[in-house]
Design a protein around this motif. Structure first.
Motif, PDB file in Angstrom:
ATOM      1  N   ALA A 147      43.580  46.588  49.998  1.00 20.88           N
ATOM      2  CA  ALA A 147      44.475  45.428  49.866  1.00 20.88           C
ATOM      3  C   ALA A 147      44.246  44.418  50.982  1.00 20.88           C
ATOM      4  O   ALA A 147      44.278  43.193  50.754  1.00 20.88           O
ATOM      5  N   HIS A 148      44.014  44.905  52.198  1.00 24.19           N
ATOM      6  CA  HIS A 148      43.736  43.986  53.306  1.00 24.19           C
ATOM      7  C   HIS A 148      42.427  43.241  53.078  1.00 24.19           C
ATOM      8  O   HIS A 148      42.314  42.048  53.394  1.00 24.19           O
ATOM      9  N   PHE A 149      41.420  43.938  52.551  1.00 26.81           N
ATOM     10  CA  PHE A 149      40.147  43.275  52.267  1.00 26.81           C
ATOM     11  C   PHE A 149      40.313  42.235  51.167  1.00 26.81           C
ATOM     12  O   PHE A 149      39.679  41.169  51.206  1.00 26.81           O
ATOM     13  N   GLU A 150      41.154  42.517  50.188  1.00 25.28           N
ATOM     14  CA  GLU A 150      41.400  41.536  49.133  1.00 25.28           C
ATOM     15  C   GLU A 150      42.057  40.284  49.707  1.00 25.28           C
ATOM     16  O   GLU A 150      41.728  39.155  49.313  1.00 25.28           O
ATOM     17  N   GLN A 151      42.979  40.481  50.642  1.00 27.71           N
ATOM     18  CA  GLN A 151      43.632  39.333  51.270  1.00 27.71           C
ATOM     19  C   GLN A 151      42.624  38.504  52.062  1.00 27.71           C
ATOM     20  O   GLN A 151      42.585  37.272  51.939  1.00 27.71           O
ATOM     21  N   ALA A 152      41.807  39.155  52.846  1.00 26.49           N
ATOM     22  CA  ALA A 152      40.814  38.433  53.644  1.00 26.49           C
ATOM     23  C   ALA A 152      39.791  37.740  52.755  1.00 26.49           C
ATOM     24  O   ALA A 152      39.311  36.642  53.078  1.00 26.49           O
ATOM     25  N   SER A 153      39.454  38.367  51.641  1.00 26.44           N
ATOM     26  CA  SER A 153      38.417  37.820  50.757  1.00 26.44           C
ATOM     27  C   SER A 153      38.858  36.551  50.050  1.00 26.44           C
ATOM     28  O   SER A 153      38.019  35.840  49.472  1.00 26.44           O
ATOM     29  N   GLU A 154      40.153  36.246  50.086  1.00 29.72           N
ATOM     30  CA  GLU A 154      40.614  34.980  49.506  1.00 29.72           C
ATOM     31  C   GLU A 154      39.993  33.785  50.230  1.00 29.72           C
ATOM     32  O   GLU A 154      39.954  32.670  49.698  1.00 29.72           O
ATOM     33  N   LEU A 155      39.485  34.008  51.435  1.00 31.69           N
ATOM     34  CA  LEU A 155      38.850  32.939  52.207  1.00 31.69           C
ATOM     35  C   LEU A 155      37.394  32.725  51.814  1.00 31.69           C
ATOM     36  O   LEU A 155      36.776  31.735  52.229  1.00 31.69           O
ATOM     37  N   VAL A 156      36.825  33.640  51.025  1.00 34.43           N
ATOM     38  CA  VAL A 156      35.417  33.550  50.623  1.00 34.43           C
ATOM     39  C   VAL A 156      35.320  32.712  49.353  1.00 34.43           C
ATOM     40  O   VAL A 156      35.916  33.044  48.332  1.00 34.43           O
ATOM     41  N   THR A 157      34.554  31.651  49.405  1.00 34.82           N
ATOM     42  CA  THR A 157      34.446  30.733  48.273  1.00 34.82           C
ATOM     43  C   THR A 157      33.267  31.092  47.371  1.00 34.82           C
ATOM     44  O   THR A 157      32.332  31.795  47.779  1.00 34.82           O
ATOM     45  N   LEU A 158      33.306  30.589  46.152  1.00 31.72           N
ATOM     46  CA  LEU A 158      32.177  30.749  45.240  1.00 31.72           C
ATOM     47  C   LEU A 158      30.922  30.121  45.828  1.00 31.72           C
ATOM     48  O   LEU A 158      29.810  30.652  45.682  1.00 31.72           O
ATOM     49  N   GLU A 159      31.082  28.984  46.499  1.00 25.95           N
ATOM     50  CA  GLU A 159      29.932  28.309  47.088  1.00 25.95           C
ATOM     51  C   GLU A 159      29.282  29.174  48.165  1.00 25.95           C
ATOM     52  O   GLU A 159      28.048  29.225  48.273  1.00 25.95           O
ATOM     53  N   ALA A 160      30.109  29.871  48.948  1.00 25.44           N
ATOM     54  CA  ALA A 160      29.566  30.750  49.981  1.00 25.44           C
ATOM     55  C   ALA A 160      28.783  31.893  49.361  1.00 25.44           C
ATOM     56  O   ALA A 160      27.708  32.273  49.851  1.00 25.44           O
ATOM     57  N   VAL A 161      29.301  32.456  48.275  1.00 27.85           N
ATOM     58  CA  VAL A 161      28.587  33.522  47.574  1.00 27.85           C
ATOM     59  C   VAL A 161      27.255  33.010  47.033  1.00 27.85           C
ATOM     60  O   VAL A 161      26.205  33.651  47.179  1.00 27.85           O
ATOM     61  N   ALA A 162      27.280  31.841  46.409  1.00 24.44           N
ATOM     62  CA  ALA A 162      26.064  31.271  45.833  1.00 24.44           C
ATOM     63  C   ALA A 162      25.001  31.033  46.889  1.00 24.44           C
ATOM     64  O   ALA A 162      23.795  31.190  46.627  1.00 24.44           O
TER      65      ALA A 162
END
Length: 318
Positions: free
Chosen positions: A250-265
């Motif tokens: 759950a903590h990782f899910e909260q932190a991952s809200e900061l990761v954008t699609l553009e960053a993944v791409a």
């Protein structure tokens, strides 16, 4: 020459799926396997957490490829004496084709007994003592050990390794790379960083193996692949020590809200451009890696294996 293996993700796939992937990896021309060790997945979307030692036993009967843990933590969740027994049996089952990749661990997996999560310096100290204990036990001799962190009382592995059982140490920064060079039989890191490789080599790692891993998402629809990675593995892009310190999915899910699609791409190799996949893996070879393990994110495993067999692996070997 760099060898290319397949990375089995215990966080994302069921035990049966992992065994199927191992068989398919061998058919596709991968020459080695690596497998993760997690008590929890990084997030609920991944949805699995198979016990790595059971999986290695099954793999030993499913395929004839070498297997390396990337990585297990022998310091908190499991006592190093228990980890040594598991590793020794794995080595025997695999006919000496097993390497024990170890690291200082993540709170995500190691907090489950309720122990306080130590600082990095203390975890590094614990790992060094754990490796010492395991190597003593690998000899098959009777071992008693009374150290700062661990006690072993008249323990002996009757099923001991029949040959060398290398211990590779994971590191993500210069300080940890120096530790790996000093105490490890090899070095594990996930980025093709030649400076880290040099730090390892200069600290006692000359002539020892350097091992890396990377996740990709082969797909004919790059945009779909980016969205899939963003859903399943945004944690790959979390900065700094968050991966070691956050305690629950759950903590990782909260932190991952900061990761954008553009960053993944930008960060993850997605799509079906052969040159991009070749370049992603070739970067590790140029940085001095001996073994590189690639894992396919998501359910499109067959198209990944077919494409790597026909296109990517031949290009890498040229």
């Amino acid at each position: 020459m760099t060898e290319y293996g397949y990375f089995l993700s215990c966080e994302e796939f069921t035990p049966d799926e992992l065994i199927d992937q191992a068989r398919r990896a061998r058919q596709a021309g991968f020459t080695r396997l690596a497998i993760s060790d997690h008590f929890h997945p990084w997030n609920d979307a991944q949805g699995n957490s198979a016990f790595v030692w059971s999986m290695i036993g099954a793999l030993s009967r499913a395929v004839d490829l070498p297997v390396t843990t990337l990585v297990t933590c022998p310091t908190v969740r499991l006592h190093p004496a228990v980890t040594a027994q598991a590793a020794a049996t794995s080595s025997v089952l695999l006919g000496e084709r097993f390497a024990l990749g170890v690291g200082t661990g993540e709170a995500l997996n190691e907090h489950i007994h309720g122990d306080a999560w130590p600082s990095f310096d203390q975890r590094a100290e614990m790992l060094e003592e754990a490796i010492e204990v395991m190597r003593e036990l690998f000899t098959g001799d009777l071992v008693s050990h009374h150290g700062r962190h661990y006690t072993v009382d008249n323990a002996r592995l009757y099923t001991a390794p029949e040959g060398p059982l290398p211990v590779y140490v994971s590191a993500f920064g210069p300080k940890a790379a120096e530790l790996a060079g000093r105490i490890g039989d090899g070095f594990v890191t996930m980025t093709p960083d030649s400076d880290l490789v040099s730090a390892f080599r200069e600290s006692g790692g000359a002539g020892k193996k350097v091992v890396g891993g990377v996740k990709v998402c082969w797909s004919g629809d790059r945009d779909k692949a980016v969205h899939l990675v963003h859903r399943l593995w945004p944690t790959e892009l979390l900065p700094g020590e968050l991966a070691q310190l956050l305690p629950t999915p759950a903590h990782f899910e909260q932190a991952s809200e900061l990761v954008t699609l553009e960053a993944v791409a930008d960060a993850v190799t997605c799509g079906d451009d052969v040159d991009e996949h070749v370049e992603t893996l070739s970067a590790y070879a140029r940085a001095g890696f001996d073994e590189v393990y690639v894992g396919q994110i998501g359910p499109d495993q067959e198209v990944f294996f077919d494409s790597y067999q026909e296109l990517v692996l031949p290009a890498l070997r040229r």
